[in-house]
Every structure is written in C-alpha cells, then in structure tokens.
Design a protein around this motif. Sequence first.
Motif, PDB file in Angstrom:
ATOM      1  N   ARG A  76       0.767  -1.195  -0.034  1.00  0.00           N
ATOM      2  CA  ARG A  76      -0.113  -0.125  -0.045  1.00  0.00           C
ATOM      3  C   ARG A  76       0.861   1.280  -0.036  1.00  0.00           C
ATOM      4  N   ILE A  77       0.294   2.305  -0.538  1.00  0.00           N
ATOM      5  CA  ILE A  77       0.991   3.653  -0.522  1.00  0.00           C
ATOM      6  C   ILE A  77      -0.291   4.540   0.082  1.00  0.00           C
ATOM      7  N   GLY A  78      -0.259   4.851   1.375  1.00  0.00           N
ATOM      8  CA  GLY A  78      -1.686   5.567   1.655  1.00  0.00           C
ATOM      9  C   GLY A  78      -2.742   4.492   1.797  1.00  0.00           C
ATOM     10  N   ASP A  79      -3.730   4.848   1.009  1.00  0.00           N
ATOM     11  CA  ASP A  79      -5.020   4.129   0.766  1.00  0.00           C
ATOM     12  C   ASP A  79      -5.168   3.429  -0.503  1.00  0.00           C
ATOM     13  N   VAL A  80      -3.967   3.603  -1.385  1.00  0.00           N
ATOM     14  CA  VAL A  80      -3.736   2.973  -2.592  1.00  0.00           C
ATOM     15  C   VAL A  80      -3.249   1.550  -2.685  1.00  0.00           C
ATOM     16  N   ALA A  81      -3.682   0.465  -2.878  1.00  0.00           N
ATOM     17  CA  ALA A  81      -3.290  -0.644  -3.198  1.00  0.00           C
ATOM     18  C   ALA A  81      -2.481  -0.907  -4.455  1.00  0.00           C
ATOM     19  N   VAL A  82      -1.292  -1.523  -4.192  1.00  0.00           N
ATOM     20  CA  VAL A  82      -0.238  -1.637  -5.334  1.00  0.00           C
ATOM     21  C   VAL A  82      -0.058  -3.279  -5.534  1.00  0.00           C
ATOM     22  N   GLU A  83      -0.112  -3.721  -6.460  1.00  0.00           N
ATOM     23  CA  GLU A  83       0.398  -4.808  -7.091  1.00  0.00           C
ATOM     24  C   GLU A  83       1.612  -4.989  -8.058  1.00  0.00           C
ATOM     25  N   GLY A  84       2.559  -5.751  -7.758  1.00  0.00           N
ATOM     26  CA  GLY A  84       3.762  -5.582  -8.589  1.00  0.00           C
ATOM     27  C   GLY A  84       4.443  -6.913  -8.592  1.00  0.00           C
ATOM     28  N   CYS A  85       5.506  -6.659  -9.200  1.00  0.00           N
ATOM     29  CA  CYS A  85       6.477  -7.835  -9.523  1.00  0.00           C
ATOM     30  C   CYS A  85       7.926  -7.205  -9.517  1.00  0.00           C
ATOM     31  N   ASP A  86       8.749  -7.929  -8.864  1.00  0.00           N
ATOM     32  CA  ASP A  86      10.282  -7.561  -8.934  1.00  0.00           C
ATOM     33  C   ASP A  86      10.767  -8.655 -10.010  1.00  0.00           C
ATOM     34  N   PHE A  87      11.429  -8.228 -11.089  1.00  0.00           N
ATOM     35  CA  PHE A  87      11.995  -9.450 -12.080  1.00  0.00           C
ATOM     36  C   PHE A  87      13.551  -9.072 -11.786  1.00  0.00           C
ATOM     37  N   LEU A  88      14.367 -10.188 -11.394  1.00  0.00           N
ATOM     38  CA  LEU A  88      15.818 -10.055 -11.125  1.00  0.00           C
ATOM     39  C   LEU A  88      16.643 -11.077 -11.892  1.00  0.00           C
ATOM     40  N   HIS A  89      17.938 -10.658 -12.355  1.00  0.00           N
ATOM     41  CA  HIS A  89      18.625 -11.643 -13.017  1.00  0.00           C
ATOM     42  C   HIS A  89      19.689 -11.632 -11.916  1.00  0.00           C
ATOM     43  N   LEU A  90      20.552 -12.959 -11.901  1.00  0.00           N
ATOM     44  CA  LEU A  90      21.488 -12.838 -10.833  1.00  0.00           C
ATOM     45  C   LEU A  90      22.807 -13.019 -11.804  1.00  0.00           C
ATOM     46  N   ASP A  91      23.821 -12.656 -11.500  1.00  0.00           N
ATOM     47  CA  ASP A  91      25.104 -12.761 -12.342  1.00  0.00           C
ATOM     48  C   ASP A  91      25.697 -14.161 -11.609  1.00  0.00           C
ATOM     49  N   GLU A  92      26.992 -14.468 -12.364  1.00  0.00           N
ATOM     50  CA  GLU A  92      27.604 -15.645 -12.085  1.00  0.00           C
ATOM     51  C   GLU A  92      28.087 -15.808 -10.518  1.00  0.00           C
TER      52      GLU A  92
END
Length: 130
Positions: A76-92
């Motif tokens: 949430r940010i205040g009264d606003v609902a947030v949906e999201g995704c973190d896309f991560l790539h890992l190095d060697e």
Amino acid sequence: MIDFRTAVEARDPEAITATLADTVVFRSPVAFKPYPGKAITAAILRGVLRVFEDFRYVRELSGDGGRDHALVFEARIGDVAVEGCDFLHLDENGLIDEFTVMVRPLSAAQTLASAMAAQFDQIQREATAA
C-alpha cells in the motif's frame, strides 16, 4: 535469491544492498531511463522501503537454472493498493545484476511515481554519499 527476499521482508537496507552486484541496472516502473550502479539502486530501494506500507511477497517464480526470478508483491501507499513484480537476474556470483519492477494498476503506478518523486532528492544524496 532467498537472501534478497529475506532482506526485503526484514526491511534490512544493508542486507538488500549486499545482494546487489556493483554493475546492477535498475529499471523503474515509473521512469523510462534505467539507473545503472549499486549506489543508486540501493538508494532507490531504501526510498521504496520508506514509501511502501504492508509490503509482502505473495509468490516467487524461478527459471534459467536459478538465475532469473520473479517476486510478486502486494503493498500500500496510503490508501492505494499496489500489486507488482520484481524481475531479478543474478550474475555468475549470485548477485543481482538486473532489477526490473512493474506495478499495477495505473492509479498505483501514478501514486508510486509521486511518492518516489518526493523521495528523489534524498535518494540522490544517499547515492552520491555511498
């Protein structure tokens, strides 16, 4: 990968920073230009910790031999609902070298953009002090 998720869920900025490669590139859901480098990425993530409330990961997907991860979140940010995704790539070395965030709905992206804009002077100061 568990280290990053654990660090975020613990709201531990130092542990989050330790998961980032020096060459990490951060792609924001609200800015076209990517942000290259560990210092600015860590500062942005600290700003996100200040902005998001009730943050929680609800699902994790992995691929490419454990080097690609998608972490689905709700917050949430205040009264606003947030949906999201973190896309991560890992190095060697198992450090995050690519970090892309997407959020929905549009009202959440707009609220996030406004909240992060209010943080940006502090983010820039933190990034240059690192």
